[in-house]
Scaffold this active site. Structure first.
Site, short mmCIF file in Angstrom:
data_model
loop_
_atom_site.label_atom_id
_atom_site.label_comp_id
_atom_site.label_asym_id
_atom_site.label_seq_id
_atom_site.Cartn_x
_atom_site.Cartn_y
_atom_site.Cartn_z
N ARG A 21 13.12 -3.77 0.62
CA ARG A 21 13.18 -2.66 -0.33
C ARG A 21 13.17 -3.11 -1.78
O ARG A 21 13.12 -2.30 -2.70
CB ARG A 21 14.43 -1.81 -0.07
CG ARG A 21 14.48 -1.20 1.31
CD ARG A 21 15.76 -0.43 1.50
NE ARG A 21 15.79 0.76 0.67
CZ ARG A 21 15.37 1.96 1.04
NH1 ARG A 21 14.90 2.12 2.25
NH2 ARG A 21 15.43 2.97 0.23
N HIS A 38 -25.19 2.40 -8.03
CA HIS A 38 -24.87 3.21 -9.22
C HIS A 38 -23.91 2.47 -10.15
O HIS A 38 -23.30 3.08 -11.03
CB HIS A 38 -24.28 4.55 -8.79
CG HIS A 38 -25.23 5.37 -7.98
ND1 HIS A 38 -26.37 5.92 -8.53
CD2 HIS A 38 -25.26 5.69 -6.67
CE1 HIS A 38 -27.04 6.57 -7.58
NE2 HIS A 38 -26.38 6.43 -6.44
N LYS A 41 9.05 -1.95 -0.49
CA LYS A 41 8.72 -0.88 0.45
C LYS A 41 9.56 0.36 0.12
O LYS A 41 10.60 0.24 -0.50
CB LYS A 41 9.05 -1.36 1.86
CG LYS A 41 8.20 -0.67 2.89
CD LYS A 41 8.11 -1.44 4.15
CE LYS A 41 7.23 -0.72 5.14
NZ LYS A 41 5.81 -0.95 4.88
N TRP A 53 14.87 -3.77 -6.87
CA TRP A 53 13.48 -3.69 -7.31
C TRP A 53 13.56 -3.10 -8.72
O TRP A 53 13.98 -1.95 -8.90
CB TRP A 53 12.67 -2.77 -6.40
CG TRP A 53 11.22 -2.75 -6.75
CD1 TRP A 53 10.28 -3.70 -6.45
CD2 TRP A 53 10.52 -1.72 -7.46
NE1 TRP A 53 9.05 -3.33 -6.93
CE2 TRP A 53 9.17 -2.12 -7.56
CE3 TRP A 53 10.90 -0.50 -8.03
CZ2 TRP A 53 8.19 -1.35 -8.19
CZ3 TRP A 53 9.93 0.26 -8.68
CH2 TRP A 53 8.59 -0.16 -8.74
N GLU A 106 -8.61 0.92 2.47
CA GLU A 106 -7.37 0.37 3.02
C GLU A 106 -7.48 -1.16 3.15
O GLU A 106 -6.53 -1.89 2.85
CB GLU A 106 -7.06 1.04 4.37
CG GLU A 106 -5.92 0.45 5.17
CD GLU A 106 -4.57 0.46 4.48
OE1 GLU A 106 -4.43 1.00 3.38
OE2 GLU A 106 -3.63 -0.14 5.06
N GLU A 110 -2.92 -6.52 -2.19
CA GLU A 110 -1.45 -6.54 -2.31
C GLU A 110 -0.82 -7.80 -1.75
O GLU A 110 0.20 -8.25 -2.25
CB GLU A 110 -0.80 -5.27 -1.77
CG GLU A 110 -0.83 -5.06 -0.31
CD GLU A 110 -0.21 -3.73 0.11
OE1 GLU A 110 0.75 -3.27 -0.50
OE2 GLU A 110 -0.72 -3.15 1.09
N LYS A 130 -5.04 -3.81 1.30
CA LYS A 130 -4.28 -4.86 2.02
C LYS A 130 -4.55 -6.21 1.38
O LYS A 130 -3.63 -6.98 1.13
CB LYS A 130 -4.69 -4.94 3.50
CG LYS A 130 -4.25 -3.83 4.40
CD LYS A 130 -2.78 -3.80 4.71
CE LYS A 130 -2.03 -2.96 3.71
NZ LYS A 130 -1.74 -1.60 4.05
N CYS A 169 15.04 -0.85 -3.79
CA CYS A 169 16.45 -1.18 -3.87
C CYS A 169 17.15 -0.85 -2.54
O CYS A 169 16.88 0.17 -1.92
CB CYS A 169 17.20 -0.44 -4.98
SG CYS A 169 16.63 -0.85 -6.62
N ASN A 172 20.73 2.97 -6.00
CA ASN A 172 19.31 3.01 -5.68
C ASN A 172 18.78 4.33 -6.23
O ASN A 172 19.32 5.39 -5.90
CB ASN A 172 19.12 2.94 -4.16
CG ASN A 172 17.69 3.23 -3.74
OD1 ASN A 172 16.76 3.02 -4.52
ND2 ASN A 172 17.51 3.70 -2.52
N GLY A 173 17.75 4.26 -7.07
CA GLY A 173 17.19 5.49 -7.63
C GLY A 173 17.03 5.34 -9.14
O GLY A 173 17.02 4.23 -9.67
C1 F6R Z 1 0.55 -0.36 1.15
C2 F6R Z 1 1.68 0.53 1.34
C3 F6R Z 1 1.88 1.63 0.37
C4 F6R Z 1 2.51 2.86 1.05
C5 F6R Z 1 2.86 3.92 0.00
C6 F6R Z 1 3.38 5.18 0.65
O1 F6R Z 1 0.46 -1.32 2.16
O2 F6R Z 1 2.46 0.35 2.25
O3 F6R Z 1 0.70 1.97 -0.29
O4 F6R Z 1 1.60 3.35 1.98
O5 F6R Z 1 3.83 3.41 -0.87
O6 F6R Z 1 4.51 4.91 1.42
P1 F6R Z 1 5.00 5.92 2.53
O7 F6R Z 1 3.98 5.94 3.60
O8 F6R Z 1 6.32 5.35 3.01
O9 F6R Z 1 5.16 7.25 1.88
#
Ligand code: F6R
Length: 625
Positions: A27, A521, A620, A73, A498, A505, A502, A2, A97-98
């Site tokens: 966000r 296994h 994000k 969001w 990782e 997502e 990627k 948000c 937001n929250g």
């Molecule tokens: C994936 C991604 C998330 C963040 C996670 C932690 O591409 O970006 O998995 O890494 O939400 O976010 P931060 O690093 O901001 O605490």
């Protein structure tokens, strides 16, 4: 998670609100809305992206110099227009937001007072609650509040949870009230008025002069004044900071996507992050904070807490820390650590890693660690003013610049570089980077060599970026697959994880990562001609073992895509495609391999036509639990 924008200025604030929302769209992008005061309250809301709201606002001709806006969001209540912010109560509008944890009981009380709810959100509770405080004569306020500012200050006493709010009321057309409690909010001081936003990136187009609110702060903004009270109700002044963020840094420029831009920016981001070791032959603990020398000298182990991609940076560092410093290191997902019973150790260094510095689980895990008596805390973070950075004894700010794409890229590689610096310092503090080779320590020259390798990283990453055309070709073959396996061993297992994260997502292809030795296994049962298997295969001590694991895949008809080092003498053959990384990079090779996997995910998503920067259901900066 948000985004909030607010403005009170002398012209029309609508363009600023819309542009601000566009900047904050990363966000959350389930819905967007705004409310403006102009001889009454005018609200407009739209499902989906800010562009939809922009059209609606233009159609309705909404204008005014005081307003609030929000990009959502969804948490409480599905993504739907009736759940979009701002939420209103008579002439009052609020964006939030929250999460309000006690909203259900508040809602029952407010409904009993006659307030009608039209959404399923926790936020609407706040709107009616402030209205009830304005009205007085009820359980929330005996007397009517003197004004909106007073009503908001009263209302926050009843709210439990984390929130940032911006509130306007048509009866006070020259005032904007803001609150920060656990969710980020900052103010901008402009030439012709005042502004508020969840993130500095939304303000820089208007002003660089910013005020970072503290938890508990409530503010009343007019065009020419800012009045702040803290959580105890005392009048306070907060410092005005000049933001160094440039407006270009949050623009796409020549790129098609922010993720593409951010992958390409990695040499620069690493160069900036490592600037403090330019020309240094010896590392000084001061780069982690004034007290770092004392704190690190007494550390007997390391606990790393983080979420998602940041946790994979931590897992990679575990291999480095244990190998180079000899100190035990554990990595825990912040969301798990905060709720389990753990055994505190006052000599342990607790490291929290977060791009945003606002991730609710990581922040809560840090607070939990502190409540258990951990005082040796260190934040590795990309946002200097964030909540997490303000709560640790030591800090290292990565200088990746703003990361807008939801999928983290440059933040990850800069976190890795910071963690490698930490590893070297811990190794020194633990006597492992001294000349004392008899006791198994690494000779003094090693520090110099490792620093030189770190400094060379930007160039090495640049060379990996040059592999993009070949990786893009491979990506076409993934676009029609439904699943993928990623294999790695040792410090490259977190890199495989990782890479899988990627891919899933942004391309929505189901991807899993395994340490290659685990294949037989269980997961080997999944392998057939439809299962692409990506292998992170640097030329290290585990390569021969990894080759044996690859044979197991080939024998079952699986298609292998191998990221090998230049000197590993592996060649493409039937069912095996090999791409050679430009250099063999030893301990730091995870930093190079992950860049190749970022490019793979990016090009698969492009081939599939998904929304690279704003993948479905995600956002994000996860400021909710
Ligand atoms: C994936 C991604 C998330 C963040 C996670 C932690 O591409 O970006 O998995 O890494 O939400 O976010 P931060 O690093 O901001 O605490």
């Amino acid at each position: 998670m948000c985004g909030i924008v607010g403005a009170i200025n002398s012209g029309s604030c609508v363009d600023f609100l819309i542009q601000g929302l566009k900047t904050l769209e990363y966000r959350g992008y389930d819905s967007a809305g705004l409310a403006v005061l102009n001889g009454g309250l005018h609200r407009s809301r739209a499902m989906g992206r800010v562009a939809g709201l922009e059209d609606k606002v233009a159609e309705k001709g909404i204008a005014g110099s005081v307003g609030i806006a929000h990009t959502r969001w969804a948490t409480h209540g599905a993504p739907a227009e009736h759940n979009a912010h701002p939420h209103v109560s008579e002439g009052l509008a609020v964006v939030h937001n929250g999460i309000i944890e006690n909203y259900e009981s508040l809602r029952v009380q407010l409904e009993a007072l006659g307030y009608t709810f039209t959404s399923d959100t926790d936020t609407e509770t706040i709107a009616h609650l402030i209205q009830a405080c304005l009205a007085g004569g009820n359980a929330f306020a005996d007397q009517p509040a003197q004004d909106l500012f007073a009503a908001v200050r009263r209302a926050v006493d009843y709210l439990e949870g984390a929130y940032a709010l911006a509130v306007v009321h048509e009866s006070e057309p020259d005032c904007l009230v803001v609150v920060r409690e656990g969710s980020p909010l900052m103010l901008g001081i402009g030439e012709n008025g005042h502004y508020a936003a969840s993130d500095a990136s939304a303000l820089v187009a208007m002003t660089r002069r910013m005020v970072y609110l503290e938890n508990g702060d409530v503010g009343r903004l007019t065009r020419d004044s800012i009045e702040l009270v803290d959580g105890q109700g005392n009048a306070v002044e907060r410092d005005v900071t000049l933001s160094s963020l440039s407006a270009d840094a949050v623009e796409l420029g020549e790129y098609r996507h922010f993720m593409q831009k951010e992958i390409a920016e990695q040499p620069q981001a690493l160069g900036n992050t490592l600037e403090m070791i330019a020309g240094a032959n010896r590392l000084h603990p001061g780069i982690f904070g004034a007290d770092a020398e004392t704190v690190l000298a007494e550390v007997d182990s390391v606990l790393i807490l983080a979420c998602g991609t940041s946790s994979y940076a931590g897992m990679t560092a575990k291999y480095w820390i244990e190998q180079l410093s000899g100190l035990p290191c554990n990595v825990e997902l912040a969301s798990e650590y905060r709720y389990r019973t753990s055994v505190p150790n006052s000599k342990q260094l607790v490291v929290v890693i977060s791009q945003s510095g606002e991730t609710a689980d990581t922040l809560a895990a840090l607070q939990h660690a502190k409540s258990l008596g951990h005082t040796r805390t260190l934040a590795i973070c990309n946002v200097p003013e964030s909540a997490i950075v303000r709560e640790t004894a030591l800090r290292f700010i990565t200088r990746a610049g703003p990361e807008i794409g939801v999928a983290s890229t440059k933040a990850f590689t800069t976190q890795l570089s910071a963690l490698f610096l930490l590893t070297l310092l811990l190794a020194k503090a633990n006597g492992m980077l001294s000349a004392d080779t008899e006791n198994g320590s690494i000779e003094a020259d090693r520090e110099q060599d490792l620093l030189a390798e770190l400094r060379h990283l930007p160039v090495a990453v640049e060379r990996v970026l040059a592999l993009e055309p070949q990786i893009a070709e491979w990506a076409q073959e993934f676009a029609h697959k439904h699943h993928a396996l990623f294999l790695g061993r040792g410090r490259h297992y977190p890199i495989a994880q990782e890479g899988a994260l990627k891919l899933k997502e942004i391309s929505y292809i189901h991807a899993e990562a395994y340490p290659a030795g685990e294949l037989k296994h269980g997961p080997l049962a999944l392998v057939d001609a439809e299962m692409p298997v990506v292998v992170v295969a640097p030329n290290d001590e585990l390569l021969e073992k990894l080759k044996a694991n690859m044979q197991e895949v080939s024998a079952r008809g699986g298609q292998l895509y191998v990221f090998a080092d230049g000197d590993s003498r592996m060649n493409s053959s039937d069912g095996v495609k090999v791409l050679h990384m430009p250099e063999h990079y030893g301990l730091l090779s995870p930093v190079l391999h992950v860049v190749a996997l970022q490019l793979l995910a990016y090009h698969v998503a492009l081939a599939k036509g998904t929304d690279v920067d704003k993948p479905r259901n995600l956002a994000k900066s996860v400021t909710v639990e």
